[in-house]
Design a protein around this motif. Structure first.
Motif, PDB file in Angstrom:
ATOM      1  N   GLN A   1       0.838  -1.189   0.000  1.00 36.32           N
ATOM      2  CA  GLN A   1       0.000   0.000   0.000  1.00 36.32           C
ATOM      3  C   GLN A   1       0.877   1.244   0.000  1.00 36.32           C
ATOM      4  O   GLN A   1       1.957   1.257   0.599  1.00 36.32           O
ATOM      5  CB  GLN A   1      -0.936   0.010   1.205  1.00 36.32           C
ATOM      6  CG  GLN A   1      -2.026   1.075   1.115  1.00 36.32           C
ATOM      7  CD  GLN A   1      -3.037   0.936   2.239  1.00 36.32           C
ATOM      8  OE1 GLN A   1      -2.648   0.688   3.377  1.00 36.32           O
ATOM      9  NE2 GLN A   1      -4.317   1.074   1.918  1.00 36.32           N
TER      10      GLN A   1
ATOM     11  N   LYS B   1      -6.835  11.750  -7.072  1.00 36.17           N
ATOM     12  CA  LYS B   1      -7.448  11.158  -8.249  1.00 36.17           C
ATOM     13  C   LYS B   1      -6.462  10.289  -9.032  1.00 36.17           C
ATOM     14  O   LYS B   1      -6.874   9.490  -9.888  1.00 36.17           O
ATOM     15  CB  LYS B   1      -8.002  12.249  -9.158  1.00 36.17           C
ATOM     16  CG  LYS B   1      -6.924  13.184  -9.700  1.00 36.17           C
ATOM     17  CD  LYS B   1      -7.519  14.267 -10.570  1.00 36.17           C
ATOM     18  CE  LYS B   1      -6.427  15.194 -11.116  1.00 36.17           C
ATOM     19  NZ  LYS B   1      -6.994  16.262 -11.972  1.00 36.17           N
ATOM     20  N   ASP B   2      -5.170  10.437  -8.764  1.00 32.72           N
ATOM     21  CA  ASP B   2      -4.151   9.629  -9.440  1.00 32.72           C
ATOM     22  C   ASP B   2      -3.912   8.293  -8.749  1.00 32.72           C
ATOM     23  O   ASP B   2      -3.083   7.502  -9.223  1.00 32.72           O
ATOM     24  CB  ASP B   2      -2.819  10.398  -9.508  1.00 32.72           C
ATOM     25  CG  ASP B   2      -2.958  11.717 -10.224  1.00 32.72           C
ATOM     26  OD1 ASP B   2      -3.761  11.784 -11.162  1.00 32.72           O
ATOM     27  OD2 ASP B   2      -2.265  12.683  -9.837  1.00 32.72           O
ATOM     28  N   ARG B   3      -4.605   8.015  -7.660  1.00 32.92           N
ATOM     29  CA  ARG B   3      -4.304   6.817  -6.871  1.00 32.92           C
ATOM     30  C   ARG B   3      -4.530   5.532  -7.672  1.00 32.92           C
ATOM     31  O   ARG B   3      -3.719   4.599  -7.628  1.00 32.92           O
ATOM     32  CB  ARG B   3      -5.148   6.805  -5.603  1.00 32.92           C
ATOM     33  CG  ARG B   3      -4.777   5.698  -4.623  1.00 32.92           C
ATOM     34  CD  ARG B   3      -5.642   5.755  -3.377  1.00 32.92           C
ATOM     35  NE  ARG B   3      -5.405   6.983  -2.636  1.00 32.92           N
ATOM     36  CZ  ARG B   3      -4.434   7.108  -1.736  1.00 32.92           C
ATOM     37  NH1 ARG B   3      -3.620   6.093  -1.477  1.00 32.92           N
ATOM     38  NH2 ARG B   3      -4.286   8.244  -1.089  1.00 32.92           N
ATOM     39  N   ASP B   4      -5.641   5.473  -8.420  1.00 27.54           N
ATOM     40  CA  ASP B   4      -5.930   4.256  -9.193  1.00 27.54           C
ATOM     41  C   ASP B   4      -4.854   4.009 -10.247  1.00 27.54           C
ATOM     42  O   ASP B   4      -4.422   2.864 -10.455  1.00 27.54           O
ATOM     43  CB  ASP B   4      -7.303   4.372  -9.861  1.00 27.54           C
ATOM     44  CG  ASP B   4      -8.429   4.359  -8.848  1.00 27.54           C
ATOM     45  OD1 ASP B   4      -8.207   3.832  -7.729  1.00 27.54           O
ATOM     46  OD2 ASP B   4      -9.520   4.877  -9.155  1.00 27.54           O
ATOM     47  N   LEU B   5      -4.427   5.070 -10.924  1.00 25.25           N
ATOM     48  CA  LEU B   5      -3.371   4.920 -11.925  1.00 25.25           C
ATOM     49  C   LEU B   5      -2.056   4.488 -11.283  1.00 25.25           C
ATOM     50  O   LEU B   5      -1.322   3.652 -11.831  1.00 25.25           O
ATOM     51  CB  LEU B   5      -3.187   6.240 -12.676  1.00 25.25           C
ATOM     52  CG  LEU B   5      -2.195   6.225 -13.852  1.00 25.25           C
ATOM     53  CD1 LEU B   5      -2.642   5.244 -14.915  1.00 25.25           C
ATOM     54  CD2 LEU B   5      -2.063   7.623 -14.455  1.00 25.25           C
TER      55      LEU B   5
ATOM     56  N   LEU C   1      -1.764   2.737  -8.530  1.00 25.20           N
ATOM     57  CA  LEU C   1      -1.919   1.340  -8.133  1.00 25.20           C
ATOM     58  C   LEU C   1      -1.733   0.410  -9.330  1.00 25.20           C
ATOM     59  O   LEU C   1      -1.168  -0.682  -9.198  1.00 25.20           O
ATOM     60  CB  LEU C   1      -3.292   1.119  -7.499  1.00 25.20           C
ATOM     61  CG  LEU C   1      -3.474   1.697  -6.087  1.00 25.20           C
ATOM     62  CD1 LEU C   1      -4.920   1.564  -5.641  1.00 25.20           C
ATOM     63  CD2 LEU C   1      -2.550   1.009  -5.092  1.00 25.20           C
ATOM     64  N   PHE C   2      -2.202   0.841 -10.499  1.00 28.70           N
ATOM     65  CA  PHE C   2      -2.007   0.035 -11.706  1.00 28.70           C
ATOM     66  C   PHE C   2      -0.519  -0.052 -12.062  1.00 28.70           C
ATOM     67  O   PHE C   2      -0.014  -1.128 -12.424  1.00 28.70           O
ATOM     68  CB  PHE C   2      -2.789   0.649 -12.860  1.00 28.70           C
ATOM     69  CG  PHE C   2      -2.680  -0.127 -14.140  1.00 28.70           C
ATOM     70  CD1 PHE C   2      -3.374  -1.308 -14.323  1.00 28.70           C
ATOM     71  CD2 PHE C   2      -1.862   0.331 -15.166  1.00 28.70           C
ATOM     72  CE1 PHE C   2      -3.262  -2.021 -15.508  1.00 28.70           C
ATOM     73  CE2 PHE C   2      -1.740  -0.378 -16.347  1.00 28.70           C
ATOM     74  CZ  PHE C   2      -2.447  -1.560 -16.517  1.00 28.70           C
TER      75      PHE C   2
ATOM     76  N   LYS D   1       1.091  -2.353  -9.727  1.00 23.29           N
ATOM     77  CA  LYS D   1       0.775  -3.742 -10.087  1.00 23.29           C
ATOM     78  C   LYS D   1       1.734  -4.262 -11.152  1.00 23.29           C
ATOM     79  O   LYS D   1       2.243  -5.388 -11.051  1.00 23.29           O
ATOM     80  CB  LYS D   1      -0.667  -3.818 -10.583  1.00 23.29           C
ATOM     81  CG  LYS D   1      -1.083  -5.197 -11.079  1.00 23.29           C
ATOM     82  CD  LYS D   1      -2.519  -5.178 -11.568  1.00 23.29           C
ATOM     83  CE  LYS D   1      -2.916  -6.565 -12.088  1.00 23.29           C
ATOM     84  NZ  LYS D   1      -4.309  -6.594 -12.561  1.00 23.29           N
TER      85      LYS D   1
ATOM     86  N   ILE E   1      -6.030  -5.572  -6.931  1.00 21.82           N
ATOM     87  CA  ILE E   1      -6.242  -4.398  -6.089  1.00 21.82           C
ATOM     88  C   ILE E   1      -7.464  -4.642  -5.213  1.00 21.82           C
ATOM     89  O   ILE E   1      -8.567  -4.878  -5.724  1.00 21.82           O
ATOM     90  CB  ILE E   1      -6.439  -3.146  -6.956  1.00 21.82           C
ATOM     91  CG1 ILE E   1      -5.218  -2.915  -7.844  1.00 21.82           C
ATOM     92  CG2 ILE E   1      -6.697  -1.926  -6.082  1.00 21.82           C
ATOM     93  CD1 ILE E   1      -5.396  -1.786  -8.834  1.00 21.82           C
TER      94      ILE E   1
ATOM     95  N   HIS F   1      -7.643  -0.423  -2.028  1.00 17.85           N
ATOM     96  CA  HIS F   1      -6.477   0.447  -2.240  1.00 17.85           C
ATOM     97  C   HIS F   1      -5.166  -0.242  -1.849  1.00 17.85           C
ATOM     98  O   HIS F   1      -4.195   0.429  -1.500  1.00 17.85           O
ATOM     99  CB  HIS F   1      -6.619   1.752  -1.449  1.00 17.85           C
ATOM    100  CG  HIS F   1      -7.815   2.549  -1.854  1.00 17.85           C
ATOM    101  ND1 HIS F   1      -7.917   3.171  -3.072  1.00 17.85           N
ATOM    102  CD2 HIS F   1      -8.982   2.811  -1.193  1.00 17.85           C
ATOM    103  CE1 HIS F   1      -9.072   3.801  -3.153  1.00 17.85           C
ATOM    104  NE2 HIS F   1      -9.747   3.598  -2.030  1.00 17.85           N
TER     105      HIS F   1
ATOM    106  N   GLN G   1      -2.394  -3.496  -3.062  1.00 10.96           N
ATOM    107  CA  GLN G   1      -1.998  -4.522  -4.006  1.00 10.96           C
ATOM    108  C   GLN G   1      -1.746  -5.810  -3.224  1.00 10.96           C
ATOM    109  O   GLN G   1      -0.889  -5.844  -2.328  1.00 10.96           O
ATOM    110  CB  GLN G   1      -0.724  -4.111  -4.761  1.00 10.96           C
ATOM    111  CG  GLN G   1      -0.929  -3.093  -5.852  1.00 10.96           C
ATOM    112  CD  GLN G   1      -1.654  -3.668  -7.056  1.00 10.96           C
ATOM    113  OE1 GLN G   1      -1.809  -4.896  -7.155  1.00 10.96           O
ATOM    114  NE2 GLN G   1      -2.112  -2.805  -7.944  1.00 10.96           N
TER     115      GLN G   1
END
Length: 758
Positions: free
Chosen positions: A404, A416-420, A422-423, A426, A443, A446, A448
């Motif tokens: 995390q 707002k950049d958190r998902d990107l 996390l990708f 990954k 995911i 929030h 991995q």
């Protein structure tokens, strides 16, 4: 647009290719053949011209040899020193003998027309069988020309161009200057008989060194300017090459000229042949090659037709198969030919295939991610696990890693950049842990989460390998993404079915990073060992101090106490479970002091449940947790308390000021007033300073000074009496204080007022 068959295009291409090849070969053959023919004709004509030269010059050399032999005869040498102009029997005999020899010479050399002997020294000429005086035969001018003739032998042509003349000067002794001359004449017709024109060589002529034609060209109708131009061209050619050939166009016709220069006789043999016959021969060769090319092209066309049908057969079958299985029937007619249609269909097929492969890859990854998610949630059946991993997958131990991001604060990224992020995390995790990867990372909340496996049977070795991997992942993320991450590691286990339990262990361990700080690598086994046997106690005394500070509206004290409470709870003395519980109790205690506690609690949980919100906060950092509690709980409570105590504070200050004004002549202190008003002296002093801007003692002193001015102006009391009323110990202290504040003594102040009034 009318569709053109690929068969027609293929046949047309082969036909054009054959025509180009045959035409090129035919042109090369015609060019080479014509050139070889011209070279062969020129070579043959050159040989014929050389043969003609040899024949003519051999005849002339025969004449020269006969004349030289004649000059060596005794009858010739016997008359050279005689004066034949004198009539005598001896002279007659000698002349008769020499005439006999001349007649014999005529009989041996038929081309000699006449012979004469000239003796310049004796002055006689022997010609036509008799001796004459030289003056009778030649004029003075002719005799001068005879004397000028160079020694030796020369050939020349007479002025009337009917004869060739050979002149030989013969010395009579070693000291003689060539005063004896033998001259013969040969008919031009006899000479030209050697230059009989042939079919190949044409007419041959002679050009002397002066550029004059010894024999005119009568075979072709040539003008004088044409002859002159030919002679000029010949002279320029002879200067460069003694023999050769050149072409010239005369009266619209092209002629070939072959020449050979004779060094001995200093004339040039020239043969003129029209190139018309050569052109006709070349034209015949061209026609032959043309018709031969047509035949060859026809043969190759038949072969191309047969070969094209064989080559087109599989294309035709493929075209019909593709068109029959195509749903786009209109597109079949719109294509230019079969290959374009097949190419279009194949492109569509490959594009669709690529799209399907991409969709299949995405769906496969999604299915794998969904399987991993369900496995970590404990919702996968044992048989499904066996079908996925098999009975012997090569892994002896498994482990779950939960990763995390610690915080996005000061990282340059937005929430707002958190998902990107996390990708990206990954992908980096999948590449770094490729050798240990059992399932792709997924995911969850929030985080991995990844299932790793190893063939190790040694638990310590596996844990060491996991630690090195975790450290590598942290360094890569820090280097490329400029982020700090923490990692939770579960207990090692032997069966994939235990992944859901391990997931809980890894996430619980990861939550403890809230206590241990950023970039932590946390093992679940370490926390279970630390929690056993520990007794914990809620820091209630610190919470009470925070509540008091809030009630008094002390912002700085409230911040300080909140910071101390959070630091104590997250000091590492408590586990994550107790830490989260204490934070919840802290929130409840703070909410209870509000008069709108129900509304306050409702506002906190209107977006998400309070426990879920706490869980999110405890996954960030201590600083963010403290900031959230202050912003959403403490600060609103302070505002509420301050707003509620504002009117109360004003009432207290008003009462306190009234006491000061009414009881100015009594001994007033802050403690006395606070006791009468039932407030803490310190709190009362603080709110008085905030309200009036000065301290309580300074305000009393200022009020006494005002009363002193009033008493001095409105009464006739003595200075000592005023000092006693204002509770000064003696009048001197009052005078010093008044002078200090006003710059003059009380008496001076009263006198000034009296003077001003007068």
């Amino acid at each position: 647009m009318r569709r053109k068959s690929y068969f027609v295009k293929l046949l047309s291409f082969n036909t054009v290719l054959v025509i180009i090849a045959v035409s090129f070969l035919g042109y090369i053959a015609y060019y080479k053949t014509s050139r070889l023919l011209d070279e062969k004709i020129d070579k043959i004509n050159a040989q014929l011209l050389q043969q003609t030269q040899l024949q003519l010059e051999n005849s002339l050399q025969t004449v020269e040899s006969a004349i030289i032999q004649f000059t060596r005869l005794p009858s010739f040498t016997g008359v050279l020193d005689e004066d034949l102009t004198m009539i005598s029997y001896d002279n007659y005999v000698k002349v008769n003998n020499i005439v006999s020899e001349i007649s014999s010479l005529y009989s041996h050399s038929s081309i000699i027309n006449s012979l004469e002997i000239v003796n310049l020294e004796k002055g006689w000429v022997l010609q036509n069988g008799g001796a004459l005086s030289i003056t009778e035969a030649y004029t003075d001018e002719e005799m001068v020309q005879l004397r000028r003739i160079a020694s030796g032998s020369t050939w020349s042509k007479t002025a009337d161009s009917e004869f060739f003349q050979y002149t030989l000067k013969v010395p009579s002794s070693a000291f003689d200057r060539y005063q004896r001359i033998v001259r013969i004449k040969i008919s031009s017709s006899d000479i030209f008989r050697e230059l009989i024109p042939s079919k190949d060589l044409g007419q041959t002529t002679l050009i002397d060194d002066q550029g004059k034609a010894i024999r005119n060209i009568t075979q072709y109708a040539l003008r004088n300017q044409d002859v002159n131009r030919i002679v000029r061209t010949l002279q320029s050619q002879v200067k460069q090459y003694p023999q050769g050939n050149f072409l010239a166009r005369i009266n619209g016709s092209e002629y070939s000229f072959i020449y050979r220069h004779s060094e001995k006789y200093e004339w040039t043999y020239l043969s003129m042949v029209s190139t018309l016959e050569t052109a006709q021969s070349s034209r015949f060769i061209g026609l032959f090659i043309f018709f031969t090319g047509l035949v060859v092209s026809g043969v190759f066309f038949v072969l191309s037709l047969y070969g094209t049908r064989r080559l087109y057969s599989p294309i035709k079958q493929l075209y019909h198969m593709v068109s029959m299985n195509s749903a786009d029937k209109w597109n079949v007619r719109s294509q230019s030919n079969e290959m374009d249609y097949i190419n279009n269909r194949m492109q569509v097929f490959f594009q669709d295939s690529q799209k399907l492969r991409g969709q299949l890859y995405i769906q496969t990854n999604q299915l794998n991610d969904f399987f991993a998610y369900k496995l970590f949630q404990g919702e996968v059946k044992p048989q499904e696990i066996v079908n996925k991993f098999g009975h012997d997958a090569g892994w002896n131990q498994f482990c779950v890693l939960a990763l995390q991001i610690d915080t996005l604060k000061d990282s340059g990224y937005m929430d707002k950049d958190r998902d990107l992020l996390l990708f990206a995390l990954k992908n980096m995790l999948g590449e770094t842990a490729a050798e240990l990867l059992v399932l792709n990372p997924v995911i969850i909340n929030h985080m991995q989460v990844v299932l790793l496996g190893t063939a190790h049977q040694n638990v310590d070795a596996f844990k060491e390998e996991l630690y090195l991997l975790s450290r590598t992942i942290q360094e890569d993320v820090k280097q490329y993404l400029r982020l700090h991450i923490s990692i939770g590691i579960s207990y090692p286990f032997n069966q994939p079915a235990e992944a859901s339990t391990a997931y809980g262990e890894a996430t619980d361990a990861l939550k403890s990073r809230f206590i241990h700080g950023r970039e932590a690598i946390l093992y679940a086994s370490d926390f279970d060992a630390n929690e056993s046997g520990n007794t914990v106690k809620y820091p209630g005394f610190m919470v009470k101090a925070l509540i008091d500070a809030i009630k008094f509206g002390d912002v700085e004290q409230s911040k300080c106490m909140l910071h101390n409470i959070i630091a104590e709870m997250c000091s590492g003395h408590y586990s994550y479970r107790y830490c989260s519980m204490f934070v919840f109790l802290l929130l409840m205690d703070l909410i209870k002091i509000s008069h709108q506690s129900d509304e306050r609690y409702t506002s906190l949980i209107k977006e998400i449940p309070i426990f879920q919100k706490l869980d999110q906060l405890l996954q960030t950092s201590v600083q963010e947790l403290e900031a959230w509690i202050y912003e959403h709980v403490v600060e609103p409570l302070l505002e509420e308390m301050l707003a509620r105590s504002e009117s109360q504070r004003r009432s207290i200050i008003k009462t306190l000021i009234q006491i000061i004004h009414d009881e100015f002549d009594s001994e007033l202190t802050l403690e006395v007033c606070a006791s009468r008003l039932h407030y803490n002296p310190n709190y009362l002093g603080q709110i008085f300073r905030k309200e009036k801007g000065i301290s309580f003692s300074d305000y009393i002193s200022q009020n006494r000074l005002n009363m002193a001015r009033k008493l001095l102006a409105e009464t006739e009391d003595q200075i000592q009496e005023i000092a006693e009323k204002l509770r000064f110990s003696n009048s001197q202290n009052f005078i010093r204080y008044f002078k200090k504040m006003e710059g003059i003594t009380p008496k001076q102040y009263r006198d000034n007022l009296i003077k001003h009034n007068d």
